[in-house]
Design an enzyme around this catalytic site. Structure first.
Site, short mmCIF file in Angstrom:
data_model
loop_
_atom_site.label_atom_id
_atom_site.label_comp_id
_atom_site.label_asym_id
_atom_site.label_seq_id
_atom_site.Cartn_x
_atom_site.Cartn_y
_atom_site.Cartn_z
N PRO A 2 5.59 7.67 -55.37
CA PRO A 2 6.88 7.65 -54.71
C PRO A 2 6.76 7.52 -53.21
CG PRO A 2 6.20 9.88 -55.21
CD PRO A 2 5.02 8.98 -55.26
N GLU A 3 7.33 6.48 -52.69
CA GLU A 3 7.46 6.36 -51.24
C GLU A 3 8.95 6.40 -50.95
OE1 GLU A 3 5.06 3.20 -49.54
OE2 GLU A 3 3.77 3.19 -51.29
#
Length: 263
Positions: A2-3
């Site tokens: 997850p960015e």
DNA sequence: TCAAATGTTTGATC
DNA sequence: GGATCAAACATTTG
């Protein structure tokens, strides 16, 4: 996994469903994800009303009627609305409007509580999506070193990770090893525009699903189909036709076009 | 069996 | 006080 765009997608899915809900009960099963005493944490959360759901860098922040809960998804974290408890479920929040399940195979994620908010949020740099040109310049110019590790440093700019740094550097035609001090005003401006536009496009696509990322509803993103360099070593560059190269930089796989991105 | 993976922290060294 | 590098965390996948 997850960015910023993935976390933003999760937050957008959760916010309308969670705002106003009351946490009836919370249970935890990983001391890696929750570092403090499970019962103390559960006691603090029981009965709290969720005022809002926000994103700060890569953190999901639940603002409560007292204090705030931050959730970092690490590499393999998933926050699922009405999700089913599974082998890697590490936390479960029973709400008056459903169940929120935190799933995380590698357990690099963290769930923390603080009043008024978890302390670590204070250490974040300006948000990559909301940072204006001036702030972006000023922040970067306060540091030395190579541009890629700098952009990955959450204390400098918050939200970028390995995928989006590689994609933004390619879009701005900046070499990942370039020294910040050697970048012209023009290159920095191109980089700021690239960061903003790559993030916006990724959010519009629901993020990138390389292996396990899914949003709060369990849906995959599609931005991986638009990656120009990340995970494309050996493939032809869409601009010049040369082969995309993969090197190691700062202990992270780094993808770039040697012909388009000069130091 | 080995390498790599969307992340961060910590400790050593310069 | 920084930058830089290695290692560590734990698990899955190709």
């Amino acid at each position: 996994m997850p960015e910023l765009p993935e976390v933003e997608t999760v937050v957008r899915g959760l916010a309308p469903r969670l705002a106003g809900c009351v946490i009836r009960q919370a249970s935890f099963s990983s001391h890696l994800v929750v570092r403090e005493d499970f019962r103390a944490m559960a006691a603090r959360l029981a009965g709290r009303r969720i005022e809002s759901v926000e994103r700060r860098g890569k953190f999901i922040v639940l603002r409560l009627d007292r204090g705030a809960l931050s959730i970092h998804l690490g590499m393999t974290g998933k926050l699922l609305l009405d999700g089913v408890r599974g082998e890697h479920t590490r936390a479960e929040f029973t709400l008056d409007g459903g169940v929120l399940v935190y799933d995380d195979a590698r357990q690099f994620g963290r769930i923390e509580y603080g009043e008024p908010e978890p302390k670590r949020l204070a250490g974040l740099g300006p948000d990559a999506l909301h940072s204006g040109r001036e702030e972006f310049f000023d922040t970067l110019r306060r540091h030395a070193g190579r541009i890629k590790p700098l952009l990955l440093n959450q204390g400098v700019i918050a939200g970028l990770g390995n995928i989006y740094v590689d994609e933004a550097l390619f879009a701005a035609r900046v070499h990942p090893k370039a020294r910040v001090s050697r970048l012209s005003e023009r290159r920095l401006q191109a980089l700021h525009e690239a960061v903003t536009s790559v993030l916006r496009r990724a959010i519009a696509a629901g993020g990138s699903s390389i292996s396990d990322y899914v949003d709060a509803e369990g849906r995959r993103g599609s931005f991986q189909n638009e990656h120009c360099v990340y995970g494309r070593a050996g493939e032809p560059c869409q601009v010049c036709g040369g082969a995309i190269r993969r090197i190691e930089l700062g202990q992270r796989g780094t993808h770039y076009c040697p012909r388009c991105q000069k130091v």
